[in-house]
Design a protein around this motif. Structure first.
Motif: not given
Length: 414
Positions: A174, A176-178, A181, A186, A193, A205-208, A226
């Protein structure tokens, strides 16, 4: 109106046809769909159908005899290619031309795909939108295989849940940060989750995703921003949908994030209407496009009434649902602009509901395995009844009595 042509093959199209036949017994009605199958339900594709609990014939919105009995002509496997607004004619890809007095666009939406430069068109990278998508995934989802889901919205999480149940190794990526979203608070995201983690699903999360790594014409891994690479056998891209507005746009109709309609489902051409996922309509003071079965059915019914000459403004009471593992998430209302959330445990073990407020007013609820609370909250929301944060924070507050009072109001004092 004596001839109505409906473009589309899902909930909105069939709901409109049924309503038109009730309003106008003698009207000529035709449905045009680019899919060759009978019109079918889409929500169960990533839920009951993929899990094997719903047979193919139960997916059909109506059996073939239903259309025949109501004299509704079906043009299946024939894409609508152009609208001649001046001549009131609709051209089809097979060369046919249909005249109309009213045209209803129920073209729905298409799943967003990753660009070809990222590997989004590789054969084992699929979206989850059509019957063909679901059938491919059912064949490919076998125990021990590695699935990467791009996108942590409801469709992605539902696909992840079905894959995990079938014994696949599942990772959700995902950006977005969660997760959830755009569509949930949340608190709901945290609950789901935790649910997925309990079934062995990894959520990043927070991963593209940067791109899919190709080997022999298929994706063998996804490279993340990353630098990590996640090996895979198949991938599902669940990054949302976009309204199918190409036909309307080419015809010169007003288009934004959907086909723009007024409160009576009429487009900028008075002979053309739109309903369902493709329609952008005024709701709660803002242009709105609702992606739900409720909206498809109710908006299509309103459009049909207007086509038949009964002025009807469309004012929705939204509801949605999602099935993941043994949890049923039911949503009532529309959470846009919420500023606070109240958590309230349900009566059954493990059940819980999250109540959304905007400026002190209850606007929506998410209920997880808490059907009784969902039903009561939906009733209160539709009646625009007042429920405060303080009341819901109080375990002694009886939501059932508040909902019951709507049906049995107290007599006025003498």
């Amino acid at each position: 109106m004596t001839r109505t042509v409906i473009v589309g093959g899902s909930h909105a199209a069939i709901a409109a046809a049924a309503a038109l036949r009730r309003h106008a017994p003698e009207m000529e009605i035709a449905i045009v769909s680019d899919e060759a199958t009978l019109p079918y339900q889409r929500p169960p594709l990533s839920k009951e159908y993929m899990s094997g609990t719903m047979a193919l014939e139960r997916l059909w919105l109506r059996p073939r005899e239903w259309y025949e009995e109501r004299r509704i002509r079906l043009h299946l496997g024939a894409a609508a290619t152009a609208i001649d607004r001046a001549g009131k004619r609709l051209a089809l890809g097979n060369g046919d031309v249909l005249g109309y007095d009213a045209l209803l666009l129920a073209t729905g939406a298409r799943a967003r795909r990753l660009p070809a430069a990222m590997g989004g068109e590789l054969p084992n990278v699929r979206v989850m939108r059509t019957l063909a998508d679901a059938q491919w995934l059912m064949r490919e989802m076998t125990a021990g295989r590695r699935l990467v889901v791009i996108g942590g919205g409801y469709v992605g999480l539902e696909a992840a849940a079905e894959a995990a149940k079938k014994g696949l190794d599942v990772t959700v990526v995902e950006a977005a940060e969660r997760i959830l979203k755009r569509v949930a608070c949340a608190e709901t995201a945290d609950a789901l989750r935790t649910l997925h983690a309990a079934h062995g699903v990894r959520i990043l999360e927070n991963t593209r995703p940067q791109r899919f790594v190709e080997r022999q014409g298929h994706a063998c891994a996804v490279r993340l921003d990353d630098g990590r690479e996640l090996p895979l056998d198949l991938a599902v891209v669940g990054i949302g949908i976009e309204p199918d507005v190409a036909l309307a746009e080419a015809a010169g109709l007003e288009v934004a994030d959907g086909i723009v309609v007024d409160a009576h489902c009429r487009t900028s051409d008075p002979a053309i209407f739109a309903a369902g996922d493709c329609a952008l309509f005024p709701f709660q003071g803002a242009p709105t496009r609702l992606e739900s079965v409720q909206n498809a059915q109710d908006q299509a019914a309103a459009a049909a009434a207007n086509i038949a000459g009964t002025p009807t403004a469309y004012t929705p009471h939204p509801w949605f649902w999602s099935d993941q593992y043994d949890v049923k998430l039911q949503i009532a209302g529309y959470h846009r602009g919420y500023d606070s959330v109240v958590t309230r445990a349900g009566k059954r073990e493990g059940s819980v509901s999250f109540f959304y407020f905007r400026q002190g007013r209850l606007i929506a609820v998410d209920s997880l395995n808490d059907g009784a609370t969902y039903a009561m909250a939906r009733k209160l929301l539709e009646a625009q009844a007042t429920v405060t944060r303080a009341e819901l924070d109080d375990p002694a507050f009886d939501l059932r009595e508040r909902a019951k009072a709507l049906s049995h109001p107290r007599p006025a004092a003498e």
